[in-house]
Motif scaffolding. Structure first.
Motif, mmCIF file in Angstrom:
data_model
loop_
_atom_site.group_PDB
_atom_site.id
_atom_site.type_symbol
_atom_site.label_atom_id
_atom_site.label_comp_id
_atom_site.label_asym_id
_atom_site.label_seq_id
_atom_site.Cartn_x
_atom_site.Cartn_y
_atom_site.Cartn_z
ATOM 1 N N GLN A 65 0.819 -1.224 0.000
ATOM 2 C CA GLN A 65 0.000 0.000 0.000
ATOM 3 C C GLN A 65 0.852 1.273 0.000
ATOM 4 O OE1 GLN A 65 -0.501 -2.609 2.044
ATOM 5 N NE2 GLN A 65 -2.691 -3.061 2.281
ATOM 6 N N ASN A 66 2.163 1.148 0.297
ATOM 7 C CA ASN A 66 3.041 2.319 0.213
ATOM 8 C C ASN A 66 2.941 2.991 -1.152
ATOM 9 O OD1 ASN A 66 5.905 0.959 2.110
ATOM 10 N ND2 ASN A 66 3.905 1.678 2.799
ATOM 11 N N TYR A 99 3.276 10.876 12.381
ATOM 12 C CA TYR A 99 4.021 10.415 13.554
ATOM 13 C C TYR A 99 4.597 9.035 13.263
ATOM 14 C CZ TYR A 99 1.447 14.158 15.968
ATOM 15 O OH TYR A 99 0.914 15.367 16.362
ATOM 16 N N TYR A 100 5.788 9.040 12.708
ATOM 17 C CA TYR A 100 6.526 7.812 12.432
ATOM 18 C C TYR A 100 8.004 8.052 12.712
ATOM 19 C CZ TYR A 100 2.386 6.218 9.878
ATOM 20 O OH TYR A 100 1.114 5.845 9.540
ATOM 21 N N VAL A 101 8.755 6.989 12.816
ATOM 22 C CA VAL A 101 10.204 7.113 12.864
ATOM 23 C C VAL A 101 10.637 7.744 11.532
ATOM 24 C CG1 VAL A 101 12.397 5.879 13.010
ATOM 25 C CG2 VAL A 101 10.425 5.112 14.373
ATOM 26 N N GLY A 102 11.274 8.891 11.617
ATOM 27 C CA GLY A 102 11.594 9.673 10.422
ATOM 28 C C GLY A 102 10.644 10.820 10.185
ATOM 29 N N GLY A 103 9.539 10.878 10.932
ATOM 30 C CA GLY A 103 8.611 11.996 10.840
ATOM 31 C C GLY A 103 8.054 12.200 9.444
ATOM 32 N N ASN A 104 7.853 13.461 9.082
ATOM 33 C CA ASN A 104 7.259 13.793 7.789
ATOM 34 C C ASN A 104 8.155 13.428 6.614
ATOM 35 O OD1 ASN A 104 4.820 14.717 8.657
ATOM 36 N ND2 ASN A 104 5.098 16.820 7.970
ATOM 37 N N THR A 105 9.447 13.204 6.867
ATOM 38 C CA THR A 105 10.313 12.847 5.742
ATOM 39 C C THR A 105 9.955 11.493 5.145
ATOM 40 O OG1 THR A 105 12.062 11.762 7.055
ATOM 41 C CG2 THR A 105 12.201 14.161 6.776
ATOM 42 N N LYS A 106 9.179 10.683 5.842
ATOM 43 C CA LYS A 106 8.764 9.404 5.262
ATOM 44 C C LYS A 106 7.870 9.600 4.041
ATOM 45 C CE LYS A 106 9.909 6.029 6.509
ATOM 46 N NZ LYS A 106 11.194 5.296 6.275
ATOM 47 N N VAL A 107 7.207 10.744 3.953
ATOM 48 C CA VAL A 107 6.297 10.973 2.828
ATOM 49 C C VAL A 107 6.616 12.259 2.067
ATOM 50 C CG1 VAL A 107 4.422 9.656 3.876
ATOM 51 C CG2 VAL A 107 4.580 12.115 4.312
ATOM 52 N N GLY A 218 4.797 12.470 -1.687
ATOM 53 C CA GLY A 218 3.586 12.184 -0.929
ATOM 54 C C GLY A 218 3.410 10.737 -0.531
ATOM 55 N N PHE A 219 4.225 9.835 -1.071
ATOM 56 C CA PHE A 219 4.143 8.411 -0.770
ATOM 57 C C PHE A 219 5.308 7.989 0.135
ATOM 58 C CE2 PHE A 219 2.058 8.897 -4.837
ATOM 59 C CZ PHE A 219 1.070 7.920 -4.890
ATOM 60 N N PRO A 220 5.141 6.958 0.942
ATOM 61 C CA PRO A 220 6.298 6.292 1.527
ATOM 62 C C PRO A 220 7.055 5.546 0.435
ATOM 63 C CG PRO A 220 4.251 5.699 2.679
ATOM 64 C CD PRO A 220 3.864 6.365 1.390
ATOM 65 N N CYS A 221 8.355 5.372 0.610
ATOM 66 C CA CYS A 221 9.156 4.674 -0.390
ATOM 67 C C CYS A 221 9.304 3.208 -0.003
ATOM 68 C CB CYS A 221 10.535 5.313 -0.537
ATOM 69 S SG CYS A 221 11.542 4.536 -1.811
ATOM 70 N N LEU A 222 8.701 2.340 -0.791
ATOM 71 C CA LEU A 222 8.708 0.912 -0.488
ATOM 72 C C LEU A 222 10.115 0.327 -0.538
ATOM 73 C CD1 LEU A 222 7.095 -1.684 0.084
ATOM 74 C CD2 LEU A 222 6.732 -1.901 -2.375
#
Length: 564
Positions: A65-66, A99-107, A218-222
């Protein structure tokens, strides 16, 4: 640290903690694992100090779903922040934070520019003055260079007419334009403009993992090839052995000792119970809104009591939470009805010709390509447009993101309201230049062969570029932290996120957050800056030997040059 390692879990790095009791001890507690917190932890990894990074979220799951636009945009699968309260409307909204490890940089979209040199000085705008910073661009330049190596930034020197001076080239060459983007760039040059390749943090090195897919912005990187703070900074820090990570722990309050000059512990909620985190030094990297809210929730020590006491910690100036800034921003979709846009990786083009104005007007702002809009993402911008029409339009569109500087005003602020809710008091400031930037961008795209243009200005919920709520300065009466990021009123508290920004500039803040975290690391560690092998540089000073050695190593990140 009073903790036991968690069970092994696929994809989870070493250094994760599971507290065994109600107290967790460390030397330096870094609250937040986004761009500021993770980069600082990386810079502290070789100091010998026991560094604990505390994150309220968990690792963002790697799953198919990433890369699913309906899941990411329509279902908002990864939006996990609590609602915030819009004080102007009296309604709650879903903020653009993660709120993830890495914050907003995940997306994030992985665009990693430096601020312009002019952004560090007072700058006249249509509705006020953007204040100067307590240090010049030159004080941050060597740290920008280190951050670019750490975050694998690809770019082209001197391609952007507003680029500040640099002590060396980009670590890696610019991401090439795909044919559709190159055609647009040629058209813009024919108009007398100077399009350039955006500085981009993706892993396109030899044997790098980036696929140049359409699911970056805008997406997480799989495949973990986007240069986010988790992958590039925090995981190498955890591998060092002296940095640990506590996830799913929400810090609710900072406690000071009797003198009121030192934070003695942070109180956190962890798995339904209270956890006390004790450290010699504390660093706030929770994001501009949550850092301000945490300070406002924390009561000062006994020396701050009395009729003159203001609410919250480190707030003798009354500036905590004030001067909240986000960019004035607009999404633009330009459609050429007779020509399909088959681009995949679209976000490589920038235009800064009007960033500092053109003589007749003041600074207008930045234009950059968006990741390619598809019906699920475009549907969030224009929800009333029928989906078949959106599908037809996005197949033929080129998509841009426009940003103009927001100015700091005391009335734009973060507060803590009833029920401990976060309240955001914000009205747009400096809108006339932004409207002019939008007008020129629309004209630019029509001249380039896109006759149909739609725009949508963003509101209070698009706040990933938030800053300014714990401003840095030399005067304790008018600022919260000093130029080194340490709270004026406390001996052992620093701020490492964008809260301390005196101004917002008009480009993405992530690289500036990272560079500043590297800059303040010696002060947080309590060691001389020379220990880190970094000094201030002028336009002609080269860090040649270190850079050459780093390039020769060919490793990930900055090859270790960001630490001792």
């Amino acid at each position: 640290m009073t903790a036991t390692p968690p069970p092994d879990a696929t994809g989870r790095p070493r250094g994760l903690l599971r507290p065994a009791g109600p107290v967790l001890d460390c030397d330096i507690a870094v609250l937040g694992s986004g761009m500021g917190g993770a980069t600082l932890a990386y810079a502290l990894r070789g100091t010998g100090a026991r560094v604990l990074v505390v994150e309220r979220g968990d690792f963002l799951p790697r799953e198919w779903q990433n890369w699913s636009a309906p899941d990411v945009f329509t279902a908002a699968r990864y939006r996990n922040a609590e609602p915030w309260y819009n004080a102007a409307t009296g309604r709650f909204f879903s903020p653009g934070v993660h709120y993830y490890v890495g914050g907003n940089t995940k997306v994030f979209g992985a665009t990693l520019p430096r601020f312009r040199e002019a952004d560090f000085g007072p700058l006249e705008h249509a509705e006020g003055v953007s204040p100067g910073w307590p240090f010049p661009y030159g004080a941050l330049e060597p740290h920008y260079a280190r951050a670019e190596r750490l975050y694998r930034v690809h770019g082209a020197r001197a391609a952007d007419p507003t680029d500040p001076w640099r002590s060396g080239d980009y670590p890696w060459p610019a991401v090439p334009h795909e044919p559709a983007v190159a055609t647009l760039a040629a058209s813009l040059r024919d108009q007398g403009l100077t399009p350039f390749a955006l500085p981009t943090g993706v892993d396109l090195r030899e044997d790098g993992g980036c696929l140049r897919c359409g699911t970056c912005d805008g997406f997480p990187c799989l495949v973990e090839a986007k240069s986010d703070a988790d992958v590039c900074a925090l995981r190498p820090a955890l591998a060092s052995g002296n940095v640990s990570l506590l996830t799913r722990a929400t810090v609710t309050r900072l406690v000071t000792g009797a003198s009121g000059r030192r934070v003695t512990e942070a109180l956190a909620q962890y798995e339904g119970r209270e956890l006390r985190i004790r450290a010699d030094r504390f660093v706030l990297a929770c994001g501009a809104v949550n850092t301000a809210a945490l300070l406002l929730r924390s009561e000062p020590g006994s020396s701050r009591t009395g009729p003159g006491r203001t609410t919250g910690l480190a707030n003798g100036s009354g500036q905590v939470g004030r001067n909240y800034m986000v960019h004035n921003s607009t999404f633009l979709m330009a459609v050429a009805p007779r020509h399909a846009n088959d681009v995949v990786f679209q976000k490589t083009l920038g235009v800064n010709d009007w960033y500092l104005g053109d003589g007749s007007r003041g600074p207008l702002g930045n234009i950059q390509a968006l990741g390619k809009l598809r019906p699920p993402s475009a549907g969030g911008l224009w929800p009333r447009t029928p989906r078949p029409l959106l599908a037809a339009a996005t197949r033929r569109s080129f998509d841009l993101y426009l940003t103009s500087e927001d100015l700091p005003v005391p009335g734009n602020r973060v507060a803590v309201g009833p029920g401990d809710r976060i309240e955001v008091h914000w009205r747009p400031v400096n809108l006339p230049p932004h409207r002019e930037l939008v007008r020129r961008a629309v004209q630019m795209m029509r001249r380039a062969g896109f006759p149909l243009v739609r725009t949508r200005r963003m509101g209070i919920a698009v706040n990933s570029h938030q800053c300014g709520t714990a401003v840095a300065g030399d005067d304790p009466a008018a600022s919260v932290v000093d130029p080194g990021g340490k709270a004026h009123e406390l001996d052992n508290l620093w701020v490492a996120d964008s809260s301390w920004f005196p101004s917002s500039a008009a480009v993405n803040p992530a690289l500036t957050i990272a560079a500043n975290a590297l800059r303040i690391a010696p002060g947080v560690a309590g060691v001389p800056e020379e220990t880190y092998g970094v000094h201030s540089a002028g336009p002609h000073r080269e860090a040649g030997a270190a850079r050459a050695a780093d390039t020769a190593r060919g490793g990930s990140g900055d090859g270790g040059t960001a630490g001792p």
